[in-house]
Design a protein around this motif. Structure first.
Motif, mmCIF file in Angstrom:
data_model
loop_
_atom_site.group_PDB
_atom_site.id
_atom_site.type_symbol
_atom_site.label_atom_id
_atom_site.label_comp_id
_atom_site.label_asym_id
_atom_site.label_seq_id
_atom_site.Cartn_x
_atom_site.Cartn_y
_atom_site.Cartn_z
ATOM 1 N N ASP A 114 104.255 75.798 46.937
ATOM 2 C CA ASP A 114 102.933 75.805 46.290
ATOM 3 C C ASP A 114 102.385 74.399 46.100
ATOM 4 O O ASP A 114 101.727 74.097 45.114
ATOM 5 N N ARG A 115 102.693 73.547 47.092
ATOM 6 C CA ARG A 115 102.147 72.193 47.084
ATOM 7 C C ARG A 115 101.051 72.092 48.140
ATOM 8 O O ARG A 115 101.130 72.733 49.193
ATOM 9 N N VAL A 116 100.057 71.287 47.827
ATOM 10 C CA VAL A 116 98.933 71.108 48.768
ATOM 11 C C VAL A 116 99.424 70.348 49.982
ATOM 12 O O VAL A 116 100.012 69.267 49.863
ATOM 13 N N VAL A 117 99.205 70.923 51.172
ATOM 14 C CA VAL A 117 99.633 70.265 52.406
ATOM 15 C C VAL A 117 98.455 69.829 53.264
ATOM 16 O O VAL A 117 98.559 68.866 54.026
ATOM 17 N N GLN B 188 97.337 66.351 53.677
ATOM 18 C CA GLN B 188 97.385 65.724 52.365
ATOM 19 C C GLN B 188 98.704 64.974 52.137
ATOM 20 O O GLN B 188 98.825 64.225 51.184
ATOM 21 N N ARG C 294 93.797 70.252 53.843
ATOM 22 C CA ARG C 294 92.512 70.832 53.458
ATOM 23 C C ARG C 294 91.729 71.143 54.730
ATOM 24 O O ARG C 294 91.692 70.348 55.664
ATOM 25 N N THR D 106 91.788 74.873 50.682
ATOM 26 C CA THR D 106 93.078 74.191 50.534
ATOM 27 C C THR D 106 94.217 75.093 51.013
ATOM 28 O O THR D 106 94.216 76.299 50.727
ATOM 29 N N THR D 107 95.178 74.489 51.737
ATOM 30 C CA THR D 107 96.372 75.224 52.171
ATOM 31 C C THR D 107 97.594 74.683 51.427
ATOM 32 O O THR D 107 97.663 73.495 51.076
ATOM 33 N N TYR D 108 98.558 75.562 51.194
ATOM 34 C CA TYR D 108 99.744 75.218 50.396
ATOM 35 C C TYR D 108 101.010 75.556 51.190
ATOM 36 O O TYR D 108 101.004 76.418 52.077
ATOM 37 N N ASP D 109 102.108 74.863 50.826
ATOM 38 C CA ASP D 109 103.388 75.173 51.449
ATOM 39 C C ASP D 109 104.121 76.205 50.592
ATOM 40 O O ASP D 109 103.571 76.737 49.620
ATOM 41 N N ASP E 225 87.349 76.096 44.839
ATOM 42 C CA ASP E 225 87.769 76.280 46.228
ATOM 43 C C ASP E 225 86.882 77.312 46.913
ATOM 44 O O ASP E 225 86.701 78.420 46.414
#
Length: 413
Positions: free
Chosen positions: A152-155, A94, A157, A146-149, A126
């Motif tokens: 907590d930001r979307v990095v 993303q 999918r 969805t995966t997050y860093d 989700d």
């Protein structure tokens, strides 16, 4: 006319019973089959959905992004079966739009833009399962995770596509086999239902036949005393016989008719209600002794015998057998017919020295109104005894003696 009416009633009962069974059986089998097909399809779809969620969770757990934002999937290489087996797995970054971090080695579905599909799925909850078709029209189930860093930001999918065709094919095979089994069960149930209906109505038909014969025979037997009463009344009215003599004849006919009616009522009661039997321990030899008439040539050989039976019915049976033997036995001077009674082991045996049973009527002598031509009585005595024996789980055995005479054995179990 009565026979045709009886057959029509029997056929209607048979048809209603068969149709009711067929409808109930087919509806029940159809409901069970529909439920099984629905459950099988639902379980197959749920199984595929659970597999998609499991694959997405596994990819989520075995891949990560380092501090520089690089994607690492080394652990996924140790689980080769995770990325195959009827699924396509995509990981789309993303941070760099439309950058594919992980793609299937040989895709099952022809997806024009996995990134657009992943983003479109991300608009829903989700992990939600969605249905779709690829550019070739092949249906699929899709799931986006969805995966997050650390911030907590979307990095990225994770897009998982599952192939429902194997599930649908297995469901089609299951449905076909189940329909064949249901059809076979329906036919078997109809055959069994037809047989059961026939077997169930057989006693009803036999009972109706017996009662029709009983009513016809009773009407025939009662016709004679009614005609005699009318003739006596006419003779008294015309002055052919005195009033006192006519009254005596009427009394005799009335007593005879009352005896016939009493026996008919008893036979009907025995034929309709076995539940009315009140069994207790009784002395069979004492019942026989109490039933012996005076002034007849009856010899006895009795031993103590205790049976479990209805005292009243047993007295009626013994009295009928003794009266029958005295009626049909040969006269022996002033003492009447020669009769011998033996009581042994729950069995009463009565022998007379009369003409015995006619060979052509020996098998049917226990039926109501079965008697030899010219024989006194109404042909009800042995039929009553037969019913009483059956109510006690016993039997009535008839035999002829040589050179003449008859033997009757009443067995009480």
């Amino acid at each position: 006319m009565a026979k045709r009416r009886h057959n029509a009633i029997h056929q209607r009962l048979y048809l209603k019973l068969t149709v009711s069974w067929a409808v109930a059986w087919i509806v029940g089998i159809a409901c069970l089959g529909t439920l099984a097909i629905s459950m099988n399809g639902r379980l197959g779809r749920v199984g595929l959905e659970d597999m998609l969620r499991l694959r997405a969770t596994a990819v989520y757990g075995l891949s990560w992004f380092d501090a520089q934002g690089r994607f690492h999937d080394e652990l996924l290489d140790k689980e080769p079966g995770l990325l195959t087996g009827g699924v396509d797995i995509w990981v789309i970054s993303q941070r760099s739009p439309d950058t594919v971090l992980l793609r299937p080695k040989q895709a099952i579905f022809n997806i024009h833009s996995p990134a657009e599909l992943a983003n479109a799925n991300a608009g829903s909850e989700d992990g939600a399962i969605r249905e779709g078709r690829d550019s070739l029209g092949v249906s699929y189930l899709s799931l986006t995770k969805t995966t997050y860093d650390d911030a907590d930001r979307v990095v990225a999918r994770i897009l998982v596509l599952g192939d429902p065709r194997a599930i649908d094919a297995a469901h089609a095979v299951f449905t076909r086999n189940l329909l064949l089994a249901v059809t076979a069960l329906a036919l078997l149930g109809l055959a069994v239902g037809t047989l059961l209906a026939r077997q169930t109505l057989r006693p009803v038909a036999e009972t109706m036949d017996i009662r029709e014969r009983l009513i016809a025979a009773a009407a025939h037997e009662l016709r004679a005393p009614v005609a005699n009463l009318l003739a006596i009344c006419d003779s008294v009215g015309y002055g052919d016989i005195p009033l006192e003599e006519g009254f005596t004849q009427v009394r005799h006919v009335a007593r005879t008719s009352a005896t016939l009616i009493d026996k008919l009522l008893l036979l009907a009661q025995l034929d309709s209600s076995a539940a009315g039997v009140m069994k207790e321990k009784v002395r069979l030899d004492l019942i026989v002794e109490a039933a012996l008439p005076e002034g007849h040539g009856i010899t006895t050989d009795m031993e103590e015998s205790v049976v479990v039976a209805d005292r009243r019915l047993l007295q009626i049976a013994v009295r009928n057998l003794i009266e029958n033997a005295l009626t049909h036995g040969r006269s022996n001077g002033d003492t009447g017919a020669s009769v011998r009674i033996t009581v042994r082991h729950h069995t009463v045996t009565i022998e007379d020295d009369g003409a015995g049973f006619r060979m052509d009527q020996l098998a049917s002598a226990r039926e109501a109104f079965r008697k030899a031509p010219g024989s006194p009585g109404y042909g009800l005595g042995l039929s009553i005894v037969q019913h009483i024996a059956e109510l006690h789980g016993g039997q009535l055995i008839l035999e002829n003696l040589a050179p003449h005479g008859a033997r009757v054995r009443l067995q009480i179990n």
